[in-house]
Design a protein around this motif. Structure first.
Motif, PDB file in Angstrom:
ATOM      1  N   LEU A 393       0.822  -1.210   0.000  1.00  0.00           N
ATOM      2  CA  LEU A 393       0.000   0.000   0.000  1.00  0.00           C
ATOM      3  C   LEU A 393       0.858   1.263   0.000  1.00  0.00           C
ATOM      4  CD1 LEU A 393      -2.710  -1.039   2.631  1.00  0.00           C
ATOM      5  CD2 LEU A 393      -2.842  -1.216   0.140  1.00  0.00           C
ATOM      6  N   GLY A 394       2.121   1.148  -0.377  1.00  0.00           N
ATOM      7  CA  GLY A 394       3.002   2.306  -0.318  1.00  0.00           C
ATOM      8  C   GLY A 394       3.272   2.740   1.104  1.00  0.00           C
ATOM      9  N   TRP A 395       3.284   1.744   2.019  1.00  0.00           N
ATOM     10  CA  TRP A 395       3.544   1.950   3.443  1.00  0.00           C
ATOM     11  C   TRP A 395       2.454   2.757   4.136  1.00  0.00           C
ATOM     12  CZ3 TRP A 395       6.778  -1.494   4.988  1.00  0.00           C
ATOM     13  CH2 TRP A 395       7.788  -1.927   4.127  1.00  0.00           C
ATOM     14  N   GLU A 396       1.271   2.762   3.553  1.00  0.00           N
ATOM     15  CA  GLU A 396       0.094   3.229   4.283  1.00  0.00           C
ATOM     16  C   GLU A 396      -0.491   2.055   5.060  1.00  0.00           C
ATOM     17  OE1 GLU A 396      -1.825   6.872   1.686  1.00  0.00           O
ATOM     18  OE2 GLU A 396      -2.535   4.840   1.306  1.00  0.00           O
ATOM     19  N   THR A 397      -1.333   2.344   6.021  1.00  0.00           N
ATOM     20  CA  THR A 397      -2.023   1.278   6.742  1.00  0.00           C
ATOM     21  C   THR A 397      -3.333   0.958   6.026  1.00  0.00           C
ATOM     22  OG1 THR A 397      -3.281   2.771   8.172  1.00  0.00           O
ATOM     23  CG2 THR A 397      -1.056   2.177   8.888  1.00  0.00           C
ATOM     24  N   PRO A 398      -3.858  -0.256   6.184  1.00  0.00           N
ATOM     25  CA  PRO A 398      -5.153  -0.577   5.587  1.00  0.00           C
ATOM     26  C   PRO A 398      -6.259   0.373   6.034  1.00  0.00           C
ATOM     27  CG  PRO A 398      -4.064  -2.584   6.242  1.00  0.00           C
ATOM     28  CD  PRO A 398      -3.229  -1.448   6.768  1.00  0.00           C
ATOM     29  N   ALA A 399      -6.239   0.790   7.288  1.00  0.00           N
ATOM     30  CA  ALA A 399      -7.268   1.714   7.778  1.00  0.00           C
ATOM     31  C   ALA A 399      -7.181   3.058   7.061  1.00  0.00           C
ATOM     32  CB  ALA A 399      -7.121   1.898   9.284  1.00  0.00           C
ATOM     33  N   GLU A 400      -5.952   3.539   6.844  1.00  0.00           N
ATOM     34  CA  GLU A 400      -5.781   4.812   6.133  1.00  0.00           C
ATOM     35  C   GLU A 400      -6.248   4.695   4.691  1.00  0.00           C
ATOM     36  OE1 GLU A 400      -1.838   6.431   8.573  1.00  0.00           O
ATOM     37  OE2 GLU A 400      -1.622   5.391   6.646  1.00  0.00           O
ATOM     38  N   ARG A 401      -5.896   3.596   4.037  1.00  0.00           N
ATOM     39  CA  ARG A 401      -6.305   3.432   2.641  1.00  0.00           C
ATOM     40  C   ARG A 401      -7.832   3.306   2.522  1.00  0.00           C
ATOM     41  NH1 ARG A 401      -3.680   1.837  -2.015  1.00  0.00           N
ATOM     42  NH2 ARG A 401      -1.965   3.017  -1.078  1.00  0.00           N
ATOM     43  N   LEU A 402      -8.461   2.581   3.426  1.00  0.00           N
ATOM     44  CA  LEU A 402      -9.910   2.453   3.380  1.00  0.00           C
ATOM     45  C   LEU A 402     -10.586   3.779   3.630  1.00  0.00           C
ATOM     46  CD1 LEU A 402     -12.310   0.501   3.125  1.00  0.00           C
ATOM     47  CD2 LEU A 402     -12.227   0.214   5.604  1.00  0.00           C
ATOM     48  N   ALA A 403     -10.045   4.563   4.571  1.00  0.00           N
ATOM     49  CA  ALA A 403     -10.634   5.874   4.848  1.00  0.00           C
ATOM     50  C   ALA A 403     -10.553   6.793   3.637  1.00  0.00           C
ATOM     51  CB  ALA A 403      -9.927   6.519   6.054  1.00  0.00           C
ATOM     52  N   LYS A 404      -9.457   6.721   2.900  1.00  0.00           N
ATOM     53  CA  LYS A 404      -9.313   7.527   1.683  1.00  0.00           C
ATOM     54  C   LYS A 404     -10.354   7.130   0.638  1.00  0.00           C
ATOM     55  CE  LYS A 404      -4.420   8.811   1.859  1.00  0.00           C
ATOM     56  NZ  LYS A 404      -3.097   8.678   1.178  1.00  0.00           N
ATOM     57  N   LEU A 405     -10.521   5.813   0.463  1.00  0.00           N
ATOM     58  CA  LEU A 405     -11.480   5.342  -0.540  1.00  0.00           C
ATOM     59  C   LEU A 405     -12.906   5.721  -0.153  1.00  0.00           C
ATOM     60  CD1 LEU A 405      -9.981   1.836  -1.410  1.00  0.00           C
ATOM     61  CD2 LEU A 405      -9.913   3.903  -2.797  1.00  0.00           C
ATOM     62  N   LEU A 406     -13.209   5.634   1.122  1.00  0.00           N
ATOM     63  CA  LEU A 406     -14.554   5.996   1.551  1.00  0.00           C
ATOM     64  C   LEU A 406     -14.793   7.491   1.379  1.00  0.00           C
ATOM     65  CD1 LEU A 406     -14.923   3.833   4.789  1.00  0.00           C
ATOM     66  CD2 LEU A 406     -15.991   3.455   2.555  1.00  0.00           C
ATOM     67  N   ALA A 407     -13.761   8.313   1.666  1.00  0.00           N
ATOM     68  CA  ALA A 407     -13.901   9.747   1.477  1.00  0.00           C
ATOM     69  C   ALA A 407     -14.084  10.095   0.011  1.00  0.00           C
ATOM     70  CB  ALA A 407     -12.684  10.469   2.061  1.00  0.00           C
ATOM     71  N   THR A 408     -13.378   9.403  -0.860  1.00  0.00           N
ATOM     72  CA  THR A 408     -13.523   9.658  -2.295  1.00  0.00           C
ATOM     73  C   THR A 408     -14.892   9.257  -2.789  1.00  0.00           C
ATOM     74  OG1 THR A 408     -11.150   9.247  -2.594  1.00  0.00           O
ATOM     75  CG2 THR A 408     -12.528   9.156  -4.563  1.00  0.00           C
ATOM     76  N   ALA A 409     -15.381   8.108  -2.282  1.00  0.00           N
ATOM     77  CA  ALA A 409     -16.706   7.642  -2.730  1.00  0.00           C
ATOM     78  C   ALA A 409     -17.820   8.572  -2.270  1.00  0.00           C
ATOM     79  CB  ALA A 409     -16.939   6.228  -2.210  1.00  0.00           C
ATOM     80  N   SER A 410     -17.654   9.155  -1.073  1.00  0.00           N
ATOM     81  CA  SER A 410     -18.696  10.039  -0.574  1.00  0.00           C
ATOM     82  C   SER A 410     -18.674  11.420  -1.243  1.00  0.00           C
ATOM     83  CB  SER A 410     -18.526  10.224   0.933  1.00  0.00           C
ATOM     84  OG  SER A 410     -17.282  10.819   1.246  1.00  0.00           O
TER      85      SER A 410
END
Length: 410
Positions: A393-410
């Motif tokens: 994930l480019g040294w991101e955490t799964p929680a950070e990546r999921l939060a980004k995707l959810l923010a983009t979807a919203s």
């Protein structure tokens, strides 16, 4: 140099420790024996005896040489003294590195590295680089002996950082990246993950505490080769939809909401924990199965785990052909999540889940009773995994990546 030629070079009783150290220091820098003797202020014969030893002194015992010359018969892997003499001769003739490499049947990088490592600036003109073959050979021979002190053992701050993060169950590769991010301008704090493994596994180094091997993914105290995978017996599950029919958007991991699932099994196959991994973010959900992993229990526990997911994160679930998913159709009706099955003996088709199961074995070792773990404990383990940086994930955490995707979807 602070030395002058002594009027009485044969003065007895005078200690020559400083003169001898200075003489060999000059020899290592490429000076000839005659010139080094002149600068230090000793007789040429004295320098020869220092180099070669004195087998029959008038009084006392024979004196061994200070530097024992390497044997002429060495491994062809290393450059010999005659090779270095050839390099020096050809450099004086302005031959190119590639020409010299061809003549010695070596790689050009070997010759280039040899000149760079064992050459030296010209005396009186630091801009000019010279290569003295005999001095270069002495340097190479002195660097060759093994084992050498490790980087971790010589740096207490580096050792403490690695040990603290191993205690937190970070992998060596995650620790190496964290070191480079935390200390970008301090190369002495940068190591590779193989250096950490060597410090743990190689006997005799003592750079890291041996018990820290229990914090590794495998928990092994020594390395062992991969075993050949055994072939699983095919199981008959009614109305299976194979992975080849799964939507293409799940394969490229560009769209979140596609999950991979499996069970980790406890002692005597009597207890288990379900694992769900989201393919795009590697986000982990753990499924509590206190009543066993029959088809009905697995169906109900999976439906309870995914019920709070938003609709755009419930697109598909990929599972192996385990009998615990025999009730997959009822699960799909209850959750509106289609289930796709991997081919027999093909764990790479759900590789993210296999990797996660390996991580989870640090928390739930093989051969233990998994029914003792509560729902709250499973949630805590999942939260710890979801807050751990991941290389993929480019040294991101799964929680950070999921939060980004959810923010983009919203």
């Amino acid at each position: 140099m602070d030395f002058e030629i002594r009027a009485d070079r044969h003065q007895k009783g005078r200690r020559l420790t400083r003169e001898r150290a200075a003489y060999f220091r000059l020899m290592e820098q490429g000076y000839s024996s005659r010139e080094a003797c002149r600068i230090v202020g000793i007789n040429l014969r004295t320098g020869k005896r220092w180099r070669n030893g004195w087998h029959a002194p008038p009084t006392g015992k024979p004196k061994p040489p200070i530097h024992v010359e390497a044997s002429a018969s060495g491994s062809s892997r290393y450059l010999q003294e005659k090779d270095r003499i050839h390099i020096a001769d050809r450099l004086r003739e302005n031959a190119s590195i590639r020409q010299i490499a061809t003549e010695l049947d070596r790689s050009p990088s070997t010759i280039s590295r040899e000149v760079r490592r064992n050459g030296m600036p010209l005396r009186g003109d630091a801009s000019c680089w010279v290569y003295r073959p005999h001095a270069a050979h002495r340097r190479a021979e002195q660097r060759r002996p093994r084992p050498k002190p490790g980087k971790i053992g010589q740096n207490s701050q580096l050792r403490d950082f690695i040990q603290d993060h191993l205690t937190l169950r970070w992998s060596p590769e995650q620790i190496c990246h964290a070191l480079r991010a935390r200390f970008p301008d301090r190369p002495e704090m940068h190591v590779t993950h193989e250096t950490i493994y060597q410090a743990l596994y190689v006997q005799g180094r003592g750079e890291l505490r041996r018990e820290l091997t229990r914090a590794l993914r495998t928990g092994r105290a020594r390395r062992r080769p991969h075993r050949q995978s055994y072939k699983r017996q095919p199981r008959s599950i009614p109305n299976m939809v194979m992975i080849s029919d799964r939507p293409a958007e799940a394969a490229d991991r560009a769209v979140p909401g596609h999950w991979e699932g499996d069970l980790i099994i406890g002692k005597d196959h009597k207890s288990s924990i379900g694992t769900l991994v989201e393919r795009a973010t590697r986000y982990v959900l753990l499924v509590h199965l206190p009543a066993g992993h029959s088809a009905g229990n697995t169906r109900d526990a999976l439906a309870e785990t995914v019920k709070d997911l938003p609709p755009h994160l419930r697109k598909s679930l990929t599972w192996d052909q385990g009998s615990e998913m025999a009730a997959h159709q009822a699960f799909t009706i209850a959750t509106d999540i289609p289930v796709y099955f991997c081919n027999p003996g093909s764990p790479w088709q759900r590789g993210s889940n296999e990797n996660t199961n390996g991580l989870l074995r640090q928390y739930f070792p093989k051969g233990t009773d998994l029914s003792v773990h509560t729902r709250d404990h499973l949630d805590a383990v999942a939260a710890e995994l979801n807050s751990r940086p991941r290389k993929t994930l480019g040294w991101e955490t799964p929680a950070e990546r999921l939060a980004k995707l959810l923010a983009t979807a919203s």
